[in-house]
Design a protein around this motif. Sequence first.
Motif, PDB file in Angstrom:
ATOM      1  N   VAL B  28       0.842  -1.200   0.000  1.00  0.00           N
ATOM      2  CA  VAL B  28       0.000   0.000   0.000  1.00  0.00           C
ATOM      3  C   VAL B  28       0.875   1.247   0.000  1.00  0.00           C
ATOM      4  O   VAL B  28       1.782   1.369   0.826  1.00  0.00           O
ATOM      5  N   SER B  29       0.621   2.128  -0.932  1.00  0.00           N
ATOM      6  CA  SER B  29       1.264   3.431  -0.923  1.00  0.00           C
ATOM      7  C   SER B  29       0.191   4.502  -0.858  1.00  0.00           C
ATOM      8  O   SER B  29      -0.790   4.445  -1.598  1.00  0.00           O
ATOM      9  N   LEU B  30       0.362   5.438   0.068  1.00  0.00           N
ATOM     10  CA  LEU B  30      -0.679   6.430   0.318  1.00  0.00           C
ATOM     11  C   LEU B  30      -0.034   7.723   0.776  1.00  0.00           C
ATOM     12  O   LEU B  30       1.064   7.716   1.327  1.00  0.00           O
ATOM     13  N   ARG B  31      -0.773   8.808   0.601  1.00  0.00           N
ATOM     14  CA  ARG B  31      -0.336  10.072   1.167  1.00  0.00           C
ATOM     15  C   ARG B  31      -1.574  10.740   1.742  1.00  0.00           C
ATOM     16  O   ARG B  31      -2.548  10.980   1.020  1.00  0.00           O
ATOM     17  N   ILE B  32      -1.554  10.979   3.038  1.00  0.00           N
ATOM     18  CA  ILE B  32      -2.706  11.615   3.690  1.00  0.00           C
ATOM     19  C   ILE B  32      -2.281  13.004   4.131  1.00  0.00           C
ATOM     20  O   ILE B  32      -1.302  13.159   4.881  1.00  0.00           O
ATOM     21  N   THR B  33      -3.006  13.999   3.642  1.00  0.00           N
ATOM     22  CA  THR B  33      -2.631  15.395   3.871  1.00  0.00           C
ATOM     23  C   THR B  33      -3.741  16.107   4.631  1.00  0.00           C
ATOM     24  O   THR B  33      -4.862  15.616   4.706  1.00  0.00           O
ATOM     25  N   PRO B  34      -3.448  17.276   5.203  1.00  0.00           N
ATOM     26  CA  PRO B  34      -4.485  18.022   5.912  1.00  0.00           C
ATOM     27  C   PRO B  34      -5.650  18.335   4.977  1.00  0.00           C
ATOM     28  O   PRO B  34      -5.472  18.431   3.765  1.00  0.00           O
ATOM     29  N   GLY B  35      -6.835  18.486   5.567  1.00  0.00           N
ATOM     30  CA  GLY B  35      -7.995  18.819   4.742  1.00  0.00           C
ATOM     31  C   GLY B  35      -9.220  18.067   5.192  1.00  0.00           C
ATOM     32  O   GLY B  35      -9.302  17.619   6.333  1.00  0.00           O
ATOM     33  N   ALA B  36     -10.171  17.923   4.276  1.00  0.00           N
ATOM     34  CA  ALA B  36     -11.455  17.292   4.580  1.00  0.00           C
ATOM     35  C   ALA B  36     -11.242  15.818   4.931  1.00  0.00           C
ATOM     36  O   ALA B  36     -10.210  15.239   4.600  1.00  0.00           O
ATOM     37  N   PRO B  37     -12.208  15.215   5.617  1.00  0.00           N
ATOM     38  CA  PRO B  37     -12.050  13.833   6.073  1.00  0.00           C
ATOM     39  C   PRO B  37     -11.745  12.852   4.948  1.00  0.00           C
ATOM     40  O   PRO B  37     -12.294  12.957   3.850  1.00  0.00           O
ATOM     41  N   THR B  38     -10.849  11.930   5.252  1.00  0.00           N
ATOM     42  CA  THR B  38     -10.544  10.828   4.341  1.00  0.00           C
ATOM     43  C   THR B  38     -11.289   9.604   4.845  1.00  0.00           C
ATOM     44  O   THR B  38     -11.116   9.206   5.999  1.00  0.00           O
ATOM     45  N   LEU B  39     -12.138   9.015   3.982  1.00  0.00           N
ATOM     46  CA  LEU B  39     -12.860   7.822   4.400  1.00  0.00           C
ATOM     47  C   LEU B  39     -12.316   6.595   3.684  1.00  0.00           C
ATOM     48  O   LEU B  39     -12.079   6.626   2.473  1.00  0.00           O
ATOM     49  N   ILE B  40     -12.106   5.536   4.469  1.00  0.00           N
ATOM     50  CA  ILE B  40     -11.603   4.285   3.927  1.00  0.00           C
ATOM     51  C   ILE B  40     -12.795   3.351   3.805  1.00  0.00           C
ATOM     52  O   ILE B  40     -13.458   3.056   4.801  1.00  0.00           O
ATOM     53  N   VAL B  41     -13.087   2.923   2.566  1.00  0.00           N
ATOM     54  CA  VAL B  41     -14.234   2.044   2.365  1.00  0.00           C
ATOM     55  C   VAL B  41     -13.778   0.744   1.716  1.00  0.00           C
ATOM     56  O   VAL B  41     -12.716   0.670   1.095  1.00  0.00           O
ATOM     57  N   GLY B  42     -14.610  -0.258   1.867  1.00  0.00           N
ATOM     58  CA  GLY B  42     -14.315  -1.557   1.288  1.00  0.00           C
ATOM     59  C   GLY B  42     -15.062  -2.617   2.047  1.00  0.00           C
ATOM     60  O   GLY B  42     -15.558  -2.372   3.142  1.00  0.00           O
ATOM     61  N   PRO B  43     -15.177  -3.804   1.455  1.00  0.00           N
ATOM     62  CA  PRO B  43     -15.907  -4.881   2.135  1.00  0.00           C
ATOM     63  C   PRO B  43     -15.191  -5.325   3.402  1.00  0.00           C
ATOM     64  O   PRO B  43     -14.033  -4.970   3.625  1.00  0.00           O
ATOM     65  N   ASN B  44     -15.900  -6.115   4.223  1.00  0.00           N
ATOM     66  CA  ASN B  44     -15.272  -6.660   5.430  1.00  0.00           C
ATOM     67  C   ASN B  44     -14.039  -7.470   5.060  1.00  0.00           C
ATOM     68  O   ASN B  44     -14.032  -8.177   4.055  1.00  0.00           O
ATOM     69  N   GLY B  45     -12.994  -7.338   5.842  1.00  0.00           N
ATOM     70  CA  GLY B  45     -11.784  -8.113   5.595  1.00  0.00           C
ATOM     71  C   GLY B  45     -10.910  -7.522   4.508  1.00  0.00           C
ATOM     72  O   GLY B  45      -9.954  -8.155   4.070  1.00  0.00           O
ATOM     73  N   SER B  46     -11.223  -6.295   4.062  1.00  0.00           N
ATOM     74  CA  SER B  46     -10.425  -5.709   2.991  1.00  0.00           C
ATOM     75  C   SER B  46      -9.170  -5.037   3.533  1.00  0.00           C
ATOM     76  O   SER B  46      -8.320  -4.613   2.756  1.00  0.00           O
ATOM     77  N   GLY B  47      -9.045  -4.944   4.849  1.00  0.00           N
ATOM     78  CA  GLY B  47      -7.819  -4.388   5.413  1.00  0.00           C
ATOM     79  C   GLY B  47      -7.981  -2.990   5.974  1.00  0.00           C
ATOM     80  O   GLY B  47      -6.987  -2.333   6.297  1.00  0.00           O
ATOM     81  N   LYS B  48      -9.227  -2.527   6.130  1.00  0.00           N
ATOM     82  CA  LYS B  48      -9.454  -1.162   6.624  1.00  0.00           C
ATOM     83  C   LYS B  48      -8.884  -0.978   8.033  1.00  0.00           C
ATOM     84  O   LYS B  48      -8.160  -0.011   8.303  1.00  0.00           O
ATOM     85  N   THR B  49      -9.227  -1.913   8.919  1.00  0.00           N
ATOM     86  CA  THR B  49      -8.749  -1.804  10.301  1.00  0.00           C
ATOM     87  C   THR B  49      -7.228  -1.902  10.358  1.00  0.00           C
ATOM     88  O   THR B  49      -6.576  -1.127  11.064  1.00  0.00           O
ATOM     89  N   SER B  50      -6.657  -2.836   9.598  1.00  0.00           N
ATOM     90  CA  SER B  50      -5.192  -2.984   9.583  1.00  0.00           C
ATOM     91  C   SER B  50      -4.530  -1.698   9.112  1.00  0.00           C
ATOM     92  O   SER B  50      -3.511  -1.273   9.672  1.00  0.00           O
ATOM     93  N   LEU B  51      -5.106  -1.083   8.090  1.00  0.00           N
ATOM     94  CA  LEU B  51      -4.527   0.158   7.561  1.00  0.00           C
ATOM     95  C   LEU B  51      -4.564   1.258   8.624  1.00  0.00           C
ATOM     96  O   LEU B  51      -3.569   1.966   8.840  1.00  0.00           O
ATOM     97  N   LEU B  52      -5.706   1.361   9.326  1.00  0.00           N
ATOM     98  CA  LEU B  52      -5.820   2.385  10.375  1.00  0.00           C
ATOM     99  C   LEU B  52      -4.824   2.129  11.501  1.00  0.00           C
ATOM    100  O   LEU B  52      -4.163   3.053  11.987  1.00  0.00           O
ATOM    101  N   ARG B  53      -4.712   0.869  11.934  1.00  0.00           N
ATOM    102  CA  ARG B  53      -3.791   0.543  13.040  1.00  0.00           C
ATOM    103  C   ARG B  53      -2.351   0.847  12.656  1.00  0.00           C
ATOM    104  O   ARG B  53      -1.564   1.318  13.478  1.00  0.00           O
TER     105      ARG B  53
END
Lengths: 230, 240
Positions: B28-53
């Motif tokens: 995964v390559s990402l860049r999160i910058t200041p600004g409006a909320p970034t929402l992570i979406v995807g089906p269950n088990g897609s890695g959303k929680t892992s990415l946040l942790r």
Amino acid sequence: MTDHGSAWELIANGDATLFAIVRLSLIVSLAAVAFSALIGLPLGAWLALTRFPGREAVVVALNAMMGLPPVVVGLAVYLLLSRSGPLGELGILFTPSAMVIAQTVLIIPIIAALTRQTIADLWVEYRDELAAMAVGPVGRVTTLLWDARYSLLTALLAGFGRAAAEVGAVMIVGGNIDGFTRTMTTAVALETSKGNLPLALGLGLVLLAIVVAINAAAWAMRAWSERQAG
Amino acid sequence: MRAPSSDLPLVLDEVSLRVGATTLLDRVSLRITPGAPTLIVGPNGSGKTSLLRLCMGLVGPSEGHVFWGGREVSAPARRAFVFQRPVMLRRSAAANVDYALGQAGVPRAERPARIAELLGRVGLADLAERPARRLSGGEQQRLAVARALARNPEILFLDEPTASLDPAATRALEDIVLTAAQSGIKIVMSTHDLGQVRRLAGDVIFMVRGAVRERSLVIDFLDDPVTPEAAAFIRGDLVL
């Protein structure tokens, strides 16, 4: 049945000998619980939170030591404190201090083992949340000990019950000296063998009442804490 | 006790996360910058929680690098996390916030005012003395947000905070999140609720099976998804 009657009379009339014995028993066992808590609570929490080689063996040994025979603990402390023993210089064998030491050794494993289990369970629940708040090692231990306070009080009560009820350790290191190191349990053993059944029964009843009261307190504490904080 | 340097931008460089033979995140390559909320979406088990942790720093990457404001090592002094099932400390609601303030280094004398302000912000002022574990699910979730805000964060991560809440509780939580975003806190939040994406998001990270499949502004994502998986997800088809 006359023995029962006399026993009640001793209690009801506030027999001085009987109450001196009850008082010493409570002081010794409460002091033992206090010292065991000072050692057992941090030890249990530390075992729950750290990983080192041989930790499993320490935990198994600790759990096994919950069932230490009091006479064995008494003998070990006797050997330590006897004139020729490593701590013989202190000259505290056959004193209440020796009894406190023996009972402390006896119940540290109980308090440490119960603490370890409680803290380990709570740690699984709290780990991520505390990590997200950047709580350090010391903060983790104090937070877990505080949040497990009701369960840990039960562990302390279990330790007290064990200390108050044992006879072997205090008999060996205290010597059951009249008016000085005689506790409820050693007195019951002695008075029974002497045939003084009223005093033995009276002491037995008081001991029973204390043990029942302790367990009722533990139960009430749990029920109350579940209502309070869950 | 605010750290002197900023944790933004948050940059993930070819990050993979594995547990045993299971790959939770895949390059995964990402860049999160200041600004409006970034929402992570995807089906269950897609890695959303892992990415946040991983973004929070609760786990380290198996491969690749995470940079907070250019630094690879950064204590979470300016980051806060609201878990999907937040753990309430066995104390009152106010004491929970007090604890978070204490951990954030707020002096004892300043805390009562901050506690009142934070509990008011999440609508729990009347329940300050209630044991936290006796609160409802929605109230606990809001208390968790108050605790997170107590850290005065620059980035606030929320892991499906409304997954088990009813519409009223969801609305209350979204309002708090929007207010936080407007106050300048960067929100990074996972959800599988497209309505929530529409209501809150500035931009969207769409994940499938541990990989980021799409990264776009919310309008583009909803109206003109690039990948067939995203199109299927938005249509309401099952994406596996």
